[in-house]
Write a protein that holds these residues in place. Structure first.
Motif, PDB file in Angstrom:
ATOM      1  N   VAL A 242       0.835  -1.191   0.000  1.00 34.53           N
ATOM      2  CA  VAL A 242       0.000   0.000   0.000  1.00 34.53           C
ATOM      3  C   VAL A 242       0.873   1.246   0.000  1.00 34.53           C
ATOM      4  O   VAL A 242       0.583   2.242  -0.663  1.00 34.53           O
ATOM      5  CB  VAL A 242      -0.940  -0.011   1.223  1.00 34.53           C
ATOM      6  CG1 VAL A 242      -1.747   1.285   1.295  1.00 34.53           C
ATOM      7  CG2 VAL A 242      -1.865  -1.219   1.163  1.00 34.53           C
ATOM      8  N   ARG A 243       1.969   1.204   0.736  1.00 34.12           N
ATOM      9  CA  ARG A 243       2.936   2.302   0.736  1.00 34.12           C
ATOM     10  C   ARG A 243       4.336   1.720   0.893  1.00 34.12           C
ATOM     11  O   ARG A 243       4.523   0.718   1.577  1.00 34.12           O
ATOM     12  CB  ARG A 243       2.646   3.298   1.868  1.00 34.12           C
ATOM     13  CG  ARG A 243       2.526   2.664   3.250  1.00 34.12           C
ATOM     14  CD  ARG A 243       2.241   3.720   4.310  1.00 34.12           C
ATOM     15  NE  ARG A 243       2.059   3.117   5.629  1.00 34.12           N
ATOM     16  CZ  ARG A 243       0.877   2.747   6.109  1.00 34.12           C
ATOM     17  NH1 ARG A 243      -0.195   2.930   5.370  1.00 34.12           N
ATOM     18  NH2 ARG A 243       0.779   2.203   7.311  1.00 34.12           N
ATOM     19  N   ILE A 244       5.303   2.356   0.251  1.00 36.58           N
ATOM     20  CA  ILE A 244       6.685   1.902   0.319  1.00 36.58           C
ATOM     21  C   ILE A 244       7.585   3.081   0.636  1.00 36.58           C
ATOM     22  O   ILE A 244       7.204   4.239   0.454  1.00 36.58           O
ATOM     23  CB  ILE A 244       7.139   1.221  -0.989  1.00 36.58           C
ATOM     24  CG1 ILE A 244       7.020   2.183  -2.166  1.00 36.58           C
ATOM     25  CG2 ILE A 244       6.389  -0.060  -1.236  1.00 36.58           C
ATOM     26  CD1 ILE A 244       7.542   1.605  -3.479  1.00 36.58           C
ATOM     27  N   ASP A 245       8.786   2.779   1.108  1.00 39.74           N
ATOM     28  CA  ASP A 245       9.722   3.841   1.454  1.00 39.74           C
ATOM     29  C   ASP A 245      10.455   4.326   0.213  1.00 39.74           C
ATOM     30  O   ASP A 245      10.323   3.785  -0.886  1.00 39.74           O
ATOM     31  CB  ASP A 245      10.708   3.368   2.527  1.00 39.74           C
ATOM     32  CG  ASP A 245      11.423   2.085   2.132  1.00 39.74           C
ATOM     33  OD1 ASP A 245      11.551   1.832   0.917  1.00 39.74           O
ATOM     34  OD2 ASP A 245      11.857   1.334   3.028  1.00 39.74           O
ATOM     35  N   ALA A 246      11.271   5.375   0.409  1.00 40.02           N
ATOM     36  CA  ALA A 246      11.945   6.015  -0.724  1.00 40.02           C
ATOM     37  C   ALA A 246      12.923   5.066  -1.408  1.00 40.02           C
ATOM     38  O   ALA A 246      13.054   5.079  -2.635  1.00 40.02           O
ATOM     39  CB  ALA A 246      12.671   7.274  -0.245  1.00 40.02           C
ATOM     40  N   ALA A 247      13.618   4.234  -0.613  1.00 41.59           N
ATOM     41  CA  ALA A 247      14.606   3.329  -1.200  1.00 41.59           C
ATOM     42  C   ALA A 247      13.942   2.320  -2.130  1.00 41.59           C
ATOM     43  O   ALA A 247      14.436   2.036  -3.230  1.00 41.59           O
ATOM     44  CB  ALA A 247      15.372   2.610  -0.092  1.00 41.59           C
ATOM     45  N   GLN A 248      12.794   1.773  -1.715  1.00 43.83           N
ATOM     46  CA  GLN A 248      12.099   0.804  -2.570  1.00 43.83           C
ATOM     47  C   GLN A 248      11.503   1.481  -3.796  1.00 43.83           C
ATOM     48  O   GLN A 248      11.463   0.888  -4.875  1.00 43.83           O
ATOM     49  CB  GLN A 248      11.005   0.093  -1.776  1.00 43.83           C
ATOM     50  CG  GLN A 248      11.543  -0.869  -0.736  1.00 43.83           C
ATOM     51  CD  GLN A 248      10.441  -1.719  -0.139  1.00 43.83           C
ATOM     52  OE1 GLN A 248      10.263  -2.882  -0.498  1.00 43.83           O
ATOM     53  NE2 GLN A 248       9.713  -1.160   0.793  1.00 43.83           N
ATOM     54  N   LEU A 249      11.031   2.727  -3.634  1.00 47.05           N
ATOM     55  CA  LEU A 249      10.498   3.446  -4.786  1.00 47.05           C
ATOM     56  C   LEU A 249      11.593   3.669  -5.824  1.00 47.05           C
ATOM     57  O   LEU A 249      11.383   3.472  -7.027  1.00 47.05           O
ATOM     58  CB  LEU A 249       9.913   4.787  -4.342  1.00 47.05           C
ATOM     59  CG  LEU A 249       9.382   5.685  -5.453  1.00 47.05           C
ATOM     60  CD1 LEU A 249       8.264   4.995  -6.229  1.00 47.05           C
ATOM     61  CD2 LEU A 249       8.893   7.013  -4.886  1.00 47.05           C
ATOM     62  N   ALA A 250      12.777   4.061  -5.360  1.00 44.03           N
ATOM     63  CA  ALA A 250      13.889   4.263  -6.287  1.00 44.03           C
ATOM     64  C   ALA A 250      14.262   2.964  -6.985  1.00 44.03           C
ATOM     65  O   ALA A 250      14.538   2.943  -8.193  1.00 44.03           O
ATOM     66  CB  ALA A 250      15.099   4.827  -5.534  1.00 44.03           C
ATOM     67  N   ALA A 251      14.243   1.862  -6.244  1.00 44.73           N
ATOM     68  CA  ALA A 251      14.574   0.566  -6.846  1.00 44.73           C
ATOM     69  C   ALA A 251      13.535   0.150  -7.876  1.00 44.73           C
ATOM     70  O   ALA A 251      13.872  -0.398  -8.934  1.00 44.73           O
ATOM     71  CB  ALA A 251      14.691  -0.490  -5.754  1.00 44.73           C
ATOM     72  N   GLU A 252      12.258   0.422  -7.608  1.00 40.10           N
ATOM     73  CA  GLU A 252      11.209   0.071  -8.561  1.00 40.10           C
ATOM     74  C   GLU A 252      11.305   0.913  -9.825  1.00 40.10           C
ATOM     75  O   GLU A 252      11.110   0.414 -10.926  1.00 40.10           O
ATOM     76  CB  GLU A 252       9.827   0.258  -7.908  1.00 40.10           C
ATOM     77  CG  GLU A 252       9.418  -0.866  -6.983  1.00 40.10           C
ATOM     78  CD  GLU A 252       9.316  -2.183  -7.729  1.00 40.10           C
ATOM     79  OE1 GLU A 252       8.383  -2.353  -8.528  1.00 40.10           O
ATOM     80  OE2 GLU A 252      10.194  -3.053  -7.513  1.00 40.10           O
ATOM     81  N   VAL A 253      11.594   2.203  -9.668  1.00 40.49           N
ATOM     82  CA  VAL A 253      11.748   3.066 -10.843  1.00 40.49           C
ATOM     83  C   VAL A 253      12.902   2.576 -11.705  1.00 40.49           C
ATOM     84  O   VAL A 253      12.822   2.519 -12.937  1.00 40.49           O
ATOM     85  CB  VAL A 253      11.961   4.529 -10.422  1.00 40.49           C
ATOM     86  CG1 VAL A 253      12.333   5.382 -11.626  1.00 40.49           C
ATOM     87  CG2 VAL A 253      10.699   5.082  -9.768  1.00 40.49           C
ATOM     88  N   ALA A 254      14.009   2.191 -11.038  1.00 45.46           N
ATOM     89  CA  ALA A 254      15.160   1.680 -11.791  1.00 45.46           C
ATOM     90  C   ALA A 254      14.825   0.360 -12.482  1.00 45.46           C
ATOM     91  O   ALA A 254      15.215   0.120 -13.622  1.00 45.46           O
ATOM     92  CB  ALA A 254      16.349   1.502 -10.852  1.00 45.46           C
ATOM     93  N   ARG A 255      14.064  -0.496 -11.786  1.00 48.94           N
ATOM     94  CA  ARG A 255      13.714  -1.803 -12.369  1.00 48.94           C
ATOM     95  C   ARG A 255      12.780  -1.651 -13.563  1.00 48.94           C
ATOM     96  O   ARG A 255      12.903  -2.362 -14.566  1.00 48.94           O
ATOM     97  CB  ARG A 255      13.052  -2.678 -11.296  1.00 48.94           C
ATOM     98  CG  ARG A 255      12.700  -4.087 -11.750  1.00 48.94           C
ATOM     99  CD  ARG A 255      12.113  -4.903 -10.607  1.00 48.94           C
ATOM    100  NE  ARG A 255      10.802  -4.461 -10.222  1.00 48.94           N
ATOM    101  CZ  ARG A 255       9.663  -4.888 -10.769  1.00 48.94           C
ATOM    102  NH1 ARG A 255       9.704  -5.788 -11.757  1.00 48.94           N
ATOM    103  NH2 ARG A 255       8.498  -4.448 -10.356  1.00 48.94           N
ATOM    104  N   LEU A 256      11.855  -0.715 -13.471  1.00 43.59           N
ATOM    105  CA  LEU A 256      10.857  -0.528 -14.526  1.00 43.59           C
ATOM    106  C   LEU A 256      11.259   0.560 -15.513  1.00 43.59           C
ATOM    107  O   LEU A 256      10.446   0.982 -16.336  1.00 43.59           O
ATOM    108  CB  LEU A 256       9.495  -0.175 -13.900  1.00 43.59           C
ATOM    109  CG  LEU A 256       8.906  -1.228 -12.960  1.00 43.59           C
ATOM    110  CD1 LEU A 256       7.651  -0.683 -12.288  1.00 43.59           C
ATOM    111  CD2 LEU A 256       8.595  -2.514 -13.705  1.00 43.59           C
ATOM    112  N   HIS A 257      12.501   1.026 -15.446  1.00 39.83           N
ATOM    113  CA  HIS A 257      12.940   2.163 -16.254  1.00 39.83           C
ATOM    114  C   HIS A 257      12.608   2.030 -17.742  1.00 39.83           C
ATOM    115  O   HIS A 257      12.105   2.980 -18.346  1.00 39.83           O
ATOM    116  CB  HIS A 257      14.442   2.377 -16.062  1.00 39.83           C
ATOM    117  CG  HIS A 257      14.988   3.508 -16.874  1.00 39.83           C
ATOM    118  ND1 HIS A 257      14.721   4.834 -16.585  1.00 39.83           N
ATOM    119  CD2 HIS A 257      15.776   3.518 -17.981  1.00 39.83           C
ATOM    120  CE1 HIS A 257      15.315   5.602 -17.465  1.00 39.83           C
ATOM    121  NE2 HIS A 257      15.972   4.852 -18.318  1.00 39.83           N
TER     122      HIS A 257
END
Length: 365
Positions: A242-257
């Motif tokens: 439902v909510r994630i921290d900044a580190a996981q958000l950055a990792a997801e953006v990089a993964r889905l880039h």
């Protein structure tokens, strides 16, 4: 995995966390089989991810493509799990959405002990067991026909827990784990559709919870019918926080880039400028207003006489006022004021023509 599992266990034993021991895990995997080519398995308390990784590895050796999903509350363990599982989330299980009936196997070794009682809501009721909370929260992620592997202290199997298991699972088998530091047992089951309780199964589980089946140790060689993990039809299902921290958000953006807007940013916003074709006929006021509002009139223009202007077009809304008078049969006169919206095109420019008018501001309206 057999070589690194003990090292991982030693590295992550802290704060009351003890991963599934290797002896128990190896005896569990020999009881499993596959019943499909594409499997999804879940561990909602995955720790460092080694246990679910080993289960996925064993199922893959049976010829299936296995996707592993994990949830872990501790940040250090969760980030290690991300490196060995297909998808791991650092979050509280209460903040994670897992679609119902989206998994073929649930590997559940929850935290042991009492939850903190909320007496403001529960009155005099004592604290619930963490094992039951995690089970109720996660077992519906199993598809019908999906396999449950539950690792809990045997004394947790009271009448309530036994009833939950009996109403929702078939082929329930109870075994004591070979490692008895925490007096834990392993319960296998296959989720079923019906919501009926089997009295014999409930009685057997309650008896096991009282310590009457301590001799039923999980065997090294599984001779009974194996528990086959089914393939789940209908896509990936929902598995997200439902909510994630900044580190996981950055990792997801990089993964889905490659699938985000950024790689295509220049395509959408960096197109080369081209000359606009003149209109086929003279534009009316409405066409001019639209062109100016769209920013089509801007830049440097030069007239036929050589006058040069730097222009910027715009459109603003004004109201046209009109008054109508009407006389009624009795001789009274009524006045009606009508305000009509209208769009007024305006072009403002700076005169760049050399001479006395250079730098002056002009308005074309």
């Amino acid at each position: 995995m057999a070589l690194i599992f003990p090292r991982l266990a030693r590295n992550f034993i802290k704060n009351g966390y003890f991963p599934t021991d290797q002896a128990t895990l190896e005896r569990i995997v020999v009881a499993l089989d596959v019943a499909g080519n594409a499997l999804r398995i879940l561990d909602p308390c995955c720790g460092e991810g080694a246990a679910l990784h080993r289960v996925g590895e064993a199922l893959a050796e049976c010829g299936a493509a296995v996707q592993t999903f994990g949830v872990e509350f501790d940040a250090e363990r969760a980030w290690h799990a991300k490196s060995v599982l297909h998808l791991a989330i650092h979050a509280d299980i209460q903040d994670v959405v897992v679609a119902h009936r989206s998994m073929g196997l649930l590997f559940l070794n929850p935290p042991y002990g009492d939850a903190v009682a909320d007496r403001a809501q529960t009155g005099d009721k004592g604290p619930d067991r963490l094992e039951k909370i995690f089970f109720r929260r996660t077992f519906q992620s199993l598809a019908f026909g999906g396999v449950l592997v539950l690792i809990v202290p045997y004394y947790v199997l009271d009448a309530e827990f036994a009833g939950l298991l009996s109403r929702n699972f078939d082929r329930i088998r109870f075994h004591m784990a070979p490692e008895q530091q925490f007096k834990q047992c392993v319960v296998f089951g296959v989720r079923r559709r019906s919501d009926r309780s089997e009295p014999r199964t409930v009685s057997a589980l309650i008896a096991a919870g009282k310590g009457e089946a301590l001799d039923q140790v999980l065997p090294e060689c599984w001779t009974a019918e194996p528990y086959a993990v089914p393939e789940i039809a209908g896509g990936e299902g929902h598995f997200h926080a439902v909510r994630i921290d900044a580190a996981q958000l950055a990792a997801e953006v990089a993964r889905l880039h490659p699938h985000t807007l950024w790689p295509q940013f220049r395509i959408h916003f960096g197109g080369t400028k081209c000359a606009h074709r003149p209109p086929l006929t003279e534009m009316g006021r409405w066409h001019l207003a639209l062109a100016l509002a769209a920013g089509q009139a801007h830049g440097i223009v030069t007239s036929g006489s050589g006058r040069t202007l730097l222009i910027k077009g715009d459109t603003y809304k004004d109201k046209a006022r009109s008054v109508e008078f009407a006389e009624s049969p009795d001789g009274t006169v009524s006045e009606t004021v009508i305000l009509t919206d209208r769009f007024v095109p305006v072009i403002r420019g700076i005169d760049f023509t050399p001479g006395s008018r250079f730098g002056s501001v002009v308005t074309i309206q």
